[in-house]
Design a protein around this motif. Structure first.
Motif, PDB file in Angstrom:
ATOM      1  N   ASP A 193     -69.847  55.595  48.930  1.00 46.35           N
ATOM      2  CA  ASP A 193     -70.978  55.572  49.938  1.00 46.35           C
ATOM      3  C   ASP A 193     -71.015  57.156  50.278  1.00 46.35           C
ATOM      4  O   ASP A 193     -71.996  57.879  50.555  1.00 46.35           O
ATOM      5  CB  ASP A 193     -70.598  54.962  51.350  1.00 46.35           C
ATOM      6  CG  ASP A 193     -71.880  55.114  52.143  1.00 46.35           C
ATOM      7  OD1 ASP A 193     -73.016  55.092  51.843  1.00 46.35           O
ATOM      8  OD2 ASP A 193     -71.294  55.450  53.552  1.00 46.35           O
ATOM      9  N   ALA A 207     -84.360  58.532  54.050  1.00 44.53           N
ATOM     10  CA  ALA A 207     -83.965  57.060  54.425  1.00 44.53           C
ATOM     11  C   ALA A 207     -82.741  56.762  53.655  1.00 44.53           C
ATOM     12  O   ALA A 207     -81.917  56.188  54.242  1.00 44.53           O
ATOM     13  CB  ALA A 207     -85.092  56.237  53.832  1.00 44.53           C
ATOM     14  N   ILE A 208     -82.410  57.305  52.479  1.00 46.37           N
ATOM     15  CA  ILE A 208     -81.111  56.943  51.829  1.00 46.37           C
ATOM     16  C   ILE A 208     -80.036  57.639  52.750  1.00 46.37           C
ATOM     17  O   ILE A 208     -78.971  57.199  52.909  1.00 46.37           O
ATOM     18  CB  ILE A 208     -81.335  57.343  50.187  1.00 46.37           C
ATOM     19  CG1 ILE A 208     -82.226  56.595  49.554  1.00 46.37           C
ATOM     20  CG2 ILE A 208     -79.670  57.418  49.791  1.00 46.37           C
ATOM     21  CD1 ILE A 208     -82.741  57.007  48.228  1.00 46.37           C
ATOM     22  N   ALA A 265     -79.517  55.340  55.773  1.00 41.65           N
ATOM     23  CA  ALA A 265     -78.657  54.099  55.211  1.00 41.65           C
ATOM     24  C   ALA A 265     -77.327  54.219  55.100  1.00 41.65           C
ATOM     25  O   ALA A 265     -76.517  53.432  55.347  1.00 41.65           O
ATOM     26  CB  ALA A 265     -79.583  53.406  54.194  1.00 41.65           C
ATOM     27  N   SER A 266     -77.014  55.327  54.289  1.00 44.50           N
ATOM     28  CA  SER A 266     -75.896  55.695  53.807  1.00 44.50           C
ATOM     29  C   SER A 266     -74.872  56.091  54.911  1.00 44.50           C
ATOM     30  O   SER A 266     -73.580  55.782  55.103  1.00 44.50           O
ATOM     31  CB  SER A 266     -75.686  56.751  52.898  1.00 44.50           C
ATOM     32  OG  SER A 266     -74.537  57.201  52.305  1.00 44.50           O
ATOM     33  N   ALA A 306     -75.205  55.033  58.247  1.00 48.26           N
ATOM     34  CA  ALA A 306     -75.056  53.809  58.809  1.00 48.26           C
ATOM     35  C   ALA A 306     -74.016  52.901  58.141  1.00 48.26           C
ATOM     36  O   ALA A 306     -73.302  52.405  58.865  1.00 48.26           O
ATOM     37  CB  ALA A 306     -76.440  53.089  59.122  1.00 48.26           C
ATOM     38  N   LEU A 307     -74.156  52.878  57.112  1.00 47.50           N
ATOM     39  CA  LEU A 307     -73.010  51.721  56.062  1.00 47.50           C
ATOM     40  C   LEU A 307     -71.664  52.769  56.191  1.00 47.50           C
ATOM     41  O   LEU A 307     -70.751  52.058  56.539  1.00 47.50           O
ATOM     42  CB  LEU A 307     -73.383  51.884  54.720  1.00 47.50           C
ATOM     43  CG  LEU A 307     -72.366  51.389  53.806  1.00 47.50           C
ATOM     44  CD1 LEU A 307     -72.344  49.612  54.256  1.00 47.50           C
ATOM     45  CD2 LEU A 307     -72.800  51.474  52.286  1.00 47.50           C
TER      46      LEU A 307
END
Length: 70
Positions: free
Chosen positions: A13, A40-41, A44-45, A47-48
């Motif tokens: 990640d 957006a990636i 999302a990354s 958040a992960l």
């Protein structure tokens, strides 16, 4: 997930986050469309990564729950 899998996924990640950050900072070419939404990636990354860090800290014994007041 055990500790090894969590650390491997967190490292992957981090690499995806670094790649998306680098690609997102490249200047846009008006003749070529961007095929992936890099920002957006990145979100999302990130958040992960937060979820994985919380999972890792929970596995290491850090708990945020408080005892019930009596």
């Amino acid at each position: 997930m055990n500790l090894t899998v969590t650390l491997i996924v967190l490292a992957i990640d981090g690499a995806v986050f670094a790649l998306a950050s680098w690609r997102g900072m490249q200047p846009a070419d008006p003749l070529k469309p961007r095929l992936l939404p890099w920002r957006a990636i990145i979100i999302a990354s990130g958040a992960l990564a937060i979820f994985l860090l919380v999972h890792l800290l929970t596995m290491l014994g850090l708990k945020a729950d408080r005892p019930a007041p009596y």
